[in-house]
Design an enzyme around this catalytic site. Structure first.
Site, short mmCIF file in Angstrom:
data_model
loop_
_atom_site.label_atom_id
_atom_site.label_comp_id
_atom_site.label_asym_id
_atom_site.label_seq_id
_atom_site.Cartn_x
_atom_site.Cartn_y
_atom_site.Cartn_z
N ASP A 283 0.86 -1.20 0.00
CA ASP A 283 0.00 0.00 0.00
C ASP A 283 0.90 1.24 0.00
OD1 ASP A 283 -2.13 1.70 0.22
OD2 ASP A 283 -2.58 1.24 2.31
N TYR B 250 -1.75 10.34 -2.70
CA TYR B 250 -1.90 11.56 -3.51
C TYR B 250 -0.88 12.62 -3.08
CZ TYR B 250 -6.47 9.93 -5.34
OH TYR B 250 -7.48 9.24 -5.95
N ARG C 225 0.05 14.80 9.61
CA ARG C 225 -0.65 13.98 10.61
C ARG C 225 -0.05 14.21 12.00
NH1 ARG C 225 -1.97 8.21 7.45
NH2 ARG C 225 -2.09 9.19 5.40
N ASP D 185 -3.90 2.60 -5.25
CA ASP D 185 -2.56 2.58 -4.65
C ASP D 185 -2.27 1.32 -3.85
OD1 ASP D 185 -4.07 2.96 -2.37
OD2 ASP D 185 -2.60 4.29 -1.45
N GLU D 186 -2.97 0.25 -4.13
CA GLU D 186 -2.63 -0.97 -3.39
C GLU D 186 -2.68 -2.20 -4.28
OE1 GLU D 186 -5.35 -1.73 -0.12
OE2 GLU D 186 -6.96 -0.81 -1.24
P1 TTP Z 1 -5.51 5.48 1.24
O1 TTP Z 1 -4.56 4.39 0.87
O2 TTP Z 1 -6.71 5.11 2.00
O3 TTP Z 1 -4.76 6.57 2.10
P2 TTP Z 1 -3.41 7.27 1.83
O4 TTP Z 1 -2.59 6.55 0.81
O5 TTP Z 1 -3.63 8.72 1.58
O6 TTP Z 1 -2.70 7.19 3.25
P3 TTP Z 1 -2.13 5.90 4.01
O7 TTP Z 1 -0.65 6.08 4.04
O8 TTP Z 1 -2.75 5.97 5.35
O9 TTP Z 1 -2.52 4.66 3.23
O10 TTP Z 1 -5.97 6.23 -0.06
C1 TTP Z 1 -5.12 6.36 -1.20
C2 TTP Z 1 -5.48 7.63 -1.91
O11 TTP Z 1 -6.82 7.60 -2.29
C3 TTP Z 1 -5.32 8.84 -1.05
O12 TTP Z 1 -4.00 9.34 -1.09
C4 TTP Z 1 -6.32 9.79 -1.61
C5 TTP Z 1 -7.38 8.90 -2.18
N1 TTP Z 1 -8.57 8.88 -1.29
C6 TTP Z 1 -9.63 9.77 -1.53
O13 TTP Z 1 -9.59 10.54 -2.49
N2 TTP Z 1 -10.68 9.76 -0.69
C7 TTP Z 1 -10.76 8.91 0.37
O14 TTP Z 1 -11.74 8.95 1.11
C8 TTP Z 1 -9.68 7.99 0.58
C9 TTP Z 1 -9.73 7.04 1.74
C10 TTP Z 1 -8.63 8.01 -0.25
#
Ligand code: TTP
Length: 588
Positions: free
Chosen positions: A18, A23, A60, A120-121
């Site tokens: 992940d 973004y 954060r 992103d995963e």
């Molecule tokens: P996530 O993987 O949920 O979060 P993240 O990558 O920002 O942070 P983390 O390190 O905790 O994993 O989401 C991936 C991207 O998806 C995130 O950067 C922005 C987008 N996104 C949205 O646009 N709206 C949302 O509600 C979520 C959860 C994510």
């Protein structure tokens, strides 16, 4: 749905990777001066500085959260850098994020079967690579272990005899007396370390990973230590992990089912489920869900990593909250046209780059009747066969909307034509293309998508007869996302563009006969004529790789929802899980 691996004899090595604050990382790569600064990505609108959708780890630390508006973030962290999501056609343009995600996928896919699970995963099945490493260069034979691998978290491993944790990890990785499962897992740790380092080198992105014997556990582990870290779940630690895991943290239990388990059965952790027999769980939640619950309490999940790098569907959506709700047919048509343009571009790209065509066009909307605030009636999603060409997609989508609106209003009997106020409000719209398959062999079959006035022999006037109530796009979403109904659209990202869930296509389907496409036109780029017909030209088009994800933060954004609508499929897979996976994962 989970599918048990037919071969139950050996342990699998599964990783979930992940990207960290994805973004934000993409924006920081675009603007390196932002690196190291508290940064968040915001979907701008006038209300309180827009909604945050990604928050960097520096921000954060100041207490900035995704649930905040831009103005609130500035209150807790005045120096925060707020970067706006790129905008196109009056809505968020996620293409740079999609493309960045694709860069990472192409690196991760080098070591094993790869399933792109969201923007992103990724899941990886590294079993073969781990077996090969174990046979050729087992960790115990290594003089040096990469420093980064030594930073790994191994669940259940405690530093002993005053050893620092790196020494303890090294000892665990290189044990000669470990059982086969743990030795394979150690190889998985080294392989994932290498992959993460390669991702960093080639893309500048950091990612976190979970390494375990199945997808469910790998996914749980990847979020445990972020950013830029990896966590491993040895078989012996599974029970301890699940015993204390709050039920709502488990994938697919973040929603109603988890709440029901809490309220009805008094279950607070996944481990609490062990108190209940399978019969009891089936009695309470039905055969399929009961078995599924029984399995997950024991860490059993036979769900395969699917070889898929491409999306199963494409979609484009936007929400119109509060005063921005649409109330005229003309405004709805305007926005549908924007969404259809984007969808059409992505379909074109997919055809051009991956030689795939979509078969089904679906419209989802959220609506309410302004004079009937109690109404719980949902705007029905509608589908029809998909005809290529922006104008055709726009026309068909608008017809789908009108069919949906007629049904939604029912005997309410308000005027639906023209641009007059008509007593209804639209708070979200999305249009998607699904049932994407490789183009059939032969030039003709491709050309007809572009040149034929009507691929399915129906004129637009006939289209209403082709309408079907849209089935959920794909069951591969989270519990709150398994069906893209209007309520969900409305609930997600309030005030901002909605997400369309995209599940992934089977890579196997992409095996095209090379000469099929070559036979058509080697420069086969496609551009749009004003008429809405398509022709081949040398026009460039952007990547079609697309994977959005649900907005909910809970871990339920993945696939396989054991809810009623999926019962048939779940029944089969639950049974398979039991048959194939129990011997190696039964932990009681
Ligand atoms: P996530 O993987 O949920 O979060 P993240 O990558 O920002 O942070 P983390 O390190 O905790 O994993 O989401 C991936 C991207 O998806 C995130 O950067 C922005 C987008 N996104 C949205 O646009 N709206 C949302 O509600 C979520 C959860 C994510």
């Amino acid at each position: 749905m989970p599918v048990a691996r037919p071969d139950s004899s050996g342990a699998r090595i599964i990783a979930h990777v992940d990207l960290d604050c994805f973004y934000v990382q993409v924006e920081q790569r675009k603007q390196p001066k932002l690196r190291g600064l508290p940064t968040a990505v915001v979907q701008y609108n006038e209300w309180k500085g827009g909604g945050l959708i990604a928050v960097g780890y520096e921000a954060r630390n100041y207490g900035v959260k995704r649930s905040m508006r831009g103005d609130e973030a500035k209150e807790v962290c005045p120096q925060i850098e707020l970067v706006q999501v790129p905008v196109a056609r009056g809505k968020a343009d996620l293409s740079s994020y999609r493309n960045a995600g694709s860069e990472v996928v192409s690196i991760l896919a080098r070591k094993g079967r790869c399933e792109r699970a969201s923007i992103d995963e990724v899941y990886l099945d590294l079993t073969d690579a781990a077996e090969a490493m174990l046979a050729e260069t087992p960790p115990e034979s290594l003089d040096e272990v990469d420093e980064e691998a030594l930073k790994s978290h191994i669940l259940g491993l405690e530093s002993k005899d005053g050893n620092d944790s790196k020494a303890t990890v090294k000892e665990w990785l290189c044990r000669c007396d470990a059982d086969h499962r743990d030795k394979l897992l150690a190889c998985g740790v080294l392989i994932v370390t290498e992959l993460r380092m390669q991702v960093l080198k080639e893309t500048e992105f950091t990612c976190s990973a979970g390494i375990a014997h199945n997808k469910m556990l790998a996914k749980l582990a990847s979020g445990m230590n972020k950013p830029a870290q990896q966590t491993t779940v040895p078989f012996s630690s599974v029970k301890g992990l699940l015993d204390s895991l709050p039920i709502k943290k488990m994938k697919q239990l973040g929603g109603k089912l988890g709440t029901s388990l809490q309220n009805e059965l008094g279950v607070t952790t996944v481990g609490d489920l062990l108190k209940f027999s399978e019969d009891k769980l089936q009695e309470s939640y039905g055969f399929n869900t009961g078995t599924w619950l029984w399995n997950i309490a024991r860490g059993i999940s036979g769900e395969e990593v699917q070889a898929r790098l491409l999306p199963k569907s494409h979609g484009s959506g936007k929400s119109f909250p509060g005063p921005r709700a649409l109330k005229t047919v003309a405004s709805v048509q305007h926005w549908l046209n924007q969404l259809c343009e984007e969808l059409s571009e992505r379909l074109c790209s997919d055809l051009e780059q991956n030689k795939r065509i979509a078969h089904t066009l679906t419209l989802h909307a959220s609506a309410f009747k302004s004079s009937d605030s109690d109404s719980r009636k949902k705007f029905p999603s509608k589908s029809c066969p998909l005809r290529y060409g922006t104008a055709k997609i726009q026309e068909d989508t608008f017809n789908l909307f009108q069919a949906g609106l007629r049904e939604f209003l029912g005997s309410f009997g308000v005027k639906t034509q023209g641009s007059h106020y008509s007593g209804w409000r639209i708070t979200a719209l999305s249009v998607s293309a699904s049932k994407i398959v490789p183009v059939l062999s032969g030039t003709c079959s491709i050309m007809k998508y572009f040149n034929g006035p009507d691929k399915f022999g129906s004129t637009s006037e006939q289209l209403p007869d082709n309408f079907i109530d849209a089935a959920p796009l794909s069951p591969s979403g989270s519990e709150s996302y398994s069906t893209l109904n209007s309520t969900e659209l409305q609930n997600e990202l309030p005030g901002e563009q909605v997400w369309i869930e995209h599940s992934m296509a089977d890579l196997g389907q992409l095996e095209m006969k090379a000469n099929t496409w070559n036979g058509l036109d080697p420069s086969c780029s496609i551009s749009k004529q004003t008429s809405g017909q398509w022709f081949h030209s040398g026009t460039e088009s952007s990547s079609s790789l697309d994977q959005n994800k649900p907005q909910n933060r809970d871990d339920s954004r993945m696939r396989s929802v054991p809810i009623k609508s999926n019962q048939q499929e779940h029944k089969k897979s639950a049974l398979k899980d039991k048959v194939h996976s129990c011997p190696s994962f039964y932990l009681q």
